[in-house]
Design an enzyme around this catalytic site. Structure first.
Site, short mmCIF file in Angstrom:
data_model
loop_
_atom_site.label_atom_id
_atom_site.label_comp_id
_atom_site.label_asym_id
_atom_site.label_seq_id
_atom_site.Cartn_x
_atom_site.Cartn_y
_atom_site.Cartn_z
N CYS A 89 9.34 -32.66 91.15
CA CYS A 89 8.72 -31.99 92.29
C CYS A 89 9.61 -30.84 92.72
CB CYS A 89 8.56 -33.00 93.43
SG CYS A 89 7.84 -32.33 94.93
N GLU A 132 -0.40 -33.40 94.29
CA GLU A 132 -0.63 -32.47 95.41
C GLU A 132 -1.39 -33.15 96.55
OE1 GLU A 132 1.21 -29.90 95.36
OE2 GLU A 132 1.67 -30.15 93.24
N HIS A 135 1.08 -35.02 98.56
CA HIS A 135 1.79 -34.15 99.50
C HIS A 135 0.98 -33.97 100.79
CE1 HIS A 135 5.46 -32.80 97.68
NE2 HIS A 135 4.87 -32.38 96.58
#
Length: 163
Positions: A89, A132, A135
């Site tokens: 990441c 994603e 996140h």
């Protein structure tokens, strides 16, 4: 517009779930442009809004030369058995760990015109979609690791020169 700096693990924005984007205005258009500019750098498969310090639900992707974005993405389908895949990441620089991910993922959201967008794929695309969306839900990939691996990962984070 511009490539934005990436927030590093430890920044509270990375652990905060994002808000839905309810109005698409010039501010949101600028955010999307910044996300796309930020993901164009070689070696980047995705950049979530939280990674550039914005608590809104959007990310950009760059998988096998296919570059784009999605607003208000939600995972609507995963397929297959969880597999351990090497994952890193931008917000956890230079550390890679085997992370459980589904081999197929499908995400739905919208574009800047409010049109429905469906992103789906296997392999790296499936991994990027899951990463994603995590996140945007306030998770980093370290949160997905099994306990012994997470313990080792956190040791390496604490010993890193960026933490």
């Amino acid at each position: 517009m511009t490539e934005r700096p990436i927030r590093i693990f430890g920044d509270p924005v990375l652990k905060t779930p994002t808000d839905e984007i309810v109005v698409i205005d010039d501010k949101i258009r600028s955010l999307i442009e910044d996300l796309v500019d930020s993901v164009k750098i070689p070696g980047r498969a995705g950049v979530a809004a939280t990674q550039i310090g914005v608590g809104l639900r959007a990310f950009s992707y760059n998988v096998h030369g296919d570059i784009g974005y999605i607003i208000n993405p939600r995972i609507v389908e995963t397929r297959g058995e969880l597999e351990l895949v090497e994952e890193g990441c931008l917000s956890v620089p230079n550390l890679w760990f085997k992370t459980p991910r589904y081999p197929y993922a499908k995400v739905e959201g919208i574009d800047l015109d409010g049109n429905v967008v469906v992103l789906e794929g296997e392999g790296l695309m499936a991994q990027a979609l899951q990463h994603e969306c995590d996140h945007l839900d306030g998770l980093v990939y370290l949160d997905r690791l099994d306990q012994p691996t997470r313990k080792e990962a956190m040791r390496q984070v604490r010993e890193s020169d960026w933490f």
